[in-house]
Design a protein around this motif. Structure first.
Motif, short mmCIF file in Angstrom:
data_model
loop_
_atom_site.label_atom_id
_atom_site.label_comp_id
_atom_site.label_asym_id
_atom_site.label_seq_id
_atom_site.Cartn_x
_atom_site.Cartn_y
_atom_site.Cartn_z
N ARG A 159 0.81 -1.21 0.00
CA ARG A 159 0.00 0.00 0.00
C ARG A 159 0.85 1.27 0.00
NH1 ARG A 159 -5.35 -1.15 1.43
NH2 ARG A 159 -5.65 -3.28 2.10
N GLU A 162 -0.44 3.65 -2.60
CA GLU A 162 -1.75 4.14 -2.19
C GLU A 162 -1.62 5.18 -1.08
OE1 GLU A 162 -5.62 2.43 0.29
OE2 GLU A 162 -4.35 1.04 -0.83
N ILE A 163 -0.78 4.89 -0.09
CA ILE A 163 -0.58 5.82 1.03
C ILE A 163 0.06 7.11 0.55
CG2 ILE A 163 0.74 6.16 3.17
CD1 ILE A 163 0.26 3.15 3.73
N LEU A 166 -2.60 9.10 -1.28
CA LEU A 166 -3.55 9.72 -0.35
C LEU A 166 -2.90 10.89 0.38
CD1 LEU A 166 -5.26 6.52 1.06
CD2 LEU A 166 -6.36 8.30 -0.28
N ARG A 196 -9.17 8.40 4.86
CA ARG A 196 -8.74 7.31 3.98
C ARG A 196 -7.25 7.02 4.14
NH1 ARG A 196 -9.17 8.71 -1.25
NH2 ARG A 196 -9.87 10.84 -0.95
N GLN A 199 -6.84 5.07 7.39
CA GLN A 199 -7.32 3.71 7.22
C GLN A 199 -6.30 2.86 6.46
OE1 GLN A 199 -11.25 3.34 5.54
NE2 GLN A 199 -11.01 1.16 5.12
N SER A 200 -5.70 3.43 5.41
CA SER A 200 -4.68 2.69 4.66
C SER A 200 -3.46 2.42 5.52
CB SER A 200 -4.29 3.47 3.40
OG SER A 200 -5.37 3.55 2.50
N GLU A 203 -4.36 -0.45 7.83
CA GLU A 203 -4.47 -1.71 7.09
C GLU A 203 -3.10 -2.24 6.71
OE1 GLU A 203 -7.05 -0.85 3.84
OE2 GLU A 203 -8.89 -1.08 5.02
N ASP A 204 -2.20 -1.36 6.29
CA ASP A 204 -0.85 -1.79 5.95
C ASP A 204 -0.12 -2.32 7.19
OD1 ASP A 204 1.67 -1.75 4.18
OD2 ASP A 204 2.25 -0.50 5.88
#
Length: 588
Positions: A159, A162-163, A166, A196, A199-200, A203-204
């Motif tokens: 991620r 993604e992180i 974001l 978001r 949350q990422s 989750e990571d």
């Protein structure tokens, strides 16, 4: 024979339209299953709708490895063990995570004119065609065990992109100036970039088994790191302007004062991720470039370790159990933060917990929940301190008391008085080894006679990383490591069976060479002679006597035993920082 509903196979894109095969036919031809087993599985498939391969595995007829190997031989494609495959991040990322998980595929190798892909189901013609279209390259297929593929997704797609994306979105959302009032008003909106991003991050962290998340504003930017197996790993770097937004959102979640940025604050909250509830302990610290935030992650309902499963040597475990069987006295578990002290204490508590005993714990926070035990959460905001709760605990007719930590002289003295008056007291203390523990209590201001008459035993411990079993290889010691081994020989150890190993780094261990951790321990039991030396506050005599009793049973000796077994590396022993001089007799 009834037809198997598995999709047909295409062998290679350059060979034209291949003949169609069915999974059941392939496995029967390979003699991996019988015709009768196939018929029973087909009947079960009609009832459940599941794939034939999955049903064969679930019913124990065949293993994932045998299934993948059989398909590889029949289709004349390679079988790949993903545990040891040397992945390259740039090659893996040729296929986006969403597509990789959807089609259960990983890019293994870029051969120039084609790509080699691991495919969870090599017979999935639709996935083959879609991946060819998506990658715009010719592809070749390799067979892999399904479970290995699922684990590889979590290891390889961290991620990070993604992180970082974001973080950039949040930076753009904030603009040049941060309107914290507006941020606060919209902080509960699930689609907000800050929500978001967090949350990422969570989750990571859960995905890689992290114990802590660090959000650290620096002069050049914001650094986000996670601690995995006791070692920090950088997750991403971002513009430091978003640090304030992240800190404010986290403080809101923890119920802290968002207007106070000059003083440290502590709080906690829970988040629900992937059907798991995560307890988050949050700490903020004002720094030169903004508020640093550190979060300790605790998974609710995580299985508690048994005392015989924490890695304590058998002889030491037997002695420790004898100590726990006593009706009174103080037992301390010592070590730095994150050394597994709470795990050891709760394993001990679970073993002695019985219907005929009243057990009370005083903690901050309550990390594990045990049935039949009274557990109390300390709350300094309402002056519910360790000392205050401990005093009240003594009026609850307890047999066993667990104190989360001896934080100050008042708590230590109350705990020792409880031990003197017929209670078994378990607690933790921050010291580097077992021998120095009595003097740490004296340094806190506890009277010597109380230490001498109450303290029954001290366990000191650390957590060392274990070599990855998939990539560990023999390795010659470095000059520093050889010096450490030489010192151990001088301490009386034999090196005849020591063949050091070290993980070289592979996909299974995310390139670190290590996978998991284990506790190492030393145990100091107080006897009449040691008690007398402690009561007279005679450090030199006490330490000499204690070293004699602990010879061959120290932290350094325990980690050497793991090195001898090839379970950890000499580099890890040196990283922990064991002082071999503490393992030998004091000089005359």
């Amino acid at each position: 024979m009834a037809a198997v509903s598995s999709p047909p196979v295409r062998s290679m894109p350059t060979a034209g339209r291949p003949e169609k095969l069915r999974l059941g036919d392939v496995l029967v031809q390979q003699r991996l299953i019988s015709q009768e087993q196939l018929q029973k599985t087909l009947e079960l498939q009609r009832q459940t709708g599941k794939k034939v391969g999955r049903l064969l595995i679930e019913t124990g007829i065949i293993t994932e490895e045998l299934l993948a190997n059989g398909l590889a031989r029949q289709l004349r494609i390679p079988f790949v063990n993903l545990k040891t495959f040397p992945f390259r991040a740039d090659v893996v990322k040729l296929l986006p995570e969403s597509a990789a998980r959807r089609f259960r595929a990983l890019v293994l190798e870029d051969k120039g004119d084609s790509l080699l892909l691991a495919l969870g189901d090599p017979l999935d013609l639709f996935a083959f065609d879609e991946l060819t279209r998506l990658l715009k390259r010719n592809i070749a297929i390799a067979a892999v065990p399904e479970t290995q593929l699922a684990l590889a997704f979590d290891r390889l797609y961290r991620r990070t992109e993604e992180i970082s994306g974001l973080a950039r979105a949040l930076e753009k959302d904030l603009g040049d100036t941060v309107d914290f009032g507006e941020l606060t008003a919209t902080a509960g909106i699930e689609g907000a970039p800050v929500v978001r991003l967090l949350q990422s991050l969570f989750e990571d962290a859960i995905q890689v088994g992290a114990s802590d998340v660090h959000i650290e504003p620096q002069e050049a930017g914001l650094q986000i790191r996670v601690r995995v197996d006791g070692v920090l790993q950088t997750q991403t770097l971002a513009d430091k302007r978003i640090a304030g937004a992240l800190a404010q959102r986290l403080k809101l979640m923890a119920g802290l004062d968002i207007s106070e940025k000059r003083l440290p604050q502590d709080g906690r909250f829970s988040v629900r991720l992937k059907e798991q509830t995560i307890d988050v302990r949050l700490s903020t610290l004002p720094t030169s470039y903004g508020e640093s935030v550190v979060m300790r992650l605790l998974i609710q309902g995580a299985g508690m370790r048994r005392l015989d499963a924490i890695g304590m040597p058998e002889a030491m475990l037997k002695r420790f159990r004898e100590v726990l069987g006593r009706s009174a006295g103080l037992v301390l578990v010592t070590g730095p933060t994150g050394s597994g002290k709470t795990t050891t204490l709760y394993a001990a508590l679970a073993e002695i917990n019985a219907a005929e005993l009243k057990v009370i714990t005083v903690e901050d926070p309550v990390e594990y929940r045990l049935p039949g035990i009274t557990q109390v959460q300390v709350n300094d905001k309402i002056e519910l301190s360790f000392a205050r709760v401990l005093r009240a605990t003594l009026r609850q007719d307890p047999d066993v008391i667990l104190v989360g930590e001896m934080r100050d002289a008042e708590t230590a003295e109350i705990g020792l008085r409880a031990a003197i008056t017929g209670h078994l007291v378990l607690s933790t203390l921050h010291t580097r080894d077992a021998i120095s523990t009595p003097f740490r209590l004296l340094d806190m201001g506890v009277p010597p006679f109380m230490v001498a008459t109450s303290l029954q035993a001290v366990i000191a411990q650390r957590l060392v990383r274990l070599n990855c079993p998939e990539c560990a290889e023999p390795q010659d010691p470095s000059p520093q490591e050889q010096s450490w081994l030489t010192a151990m020989v001088e301490a009386g150890e034999s090196l005849s069976n020591v063949n050091p190993k070290r993980g070289q780094g592979c996909s299974s261990c995310n390139g670190t060479g290590y996978a998991g951790r284990q506790g190492i321990y030393e145990l100091l039991e107080m006897d009449a002679v040691l008690t007398q030396a402690a009561s007279h506050s005679d450090p030199a005599t006490f330490m000499k006597l204690a070293r004699e009793r602990m010879k061959g049973l120290t932290l350094a000796h325990h980690v050497l035993a793991l090195v001898r077994q090839g379970r950890t590396s000499l580099a890890e022993a040196l990283r922990i920082g064991f002082d071999v001089d503490e393992a030998v007799d004091a000089p005359d």
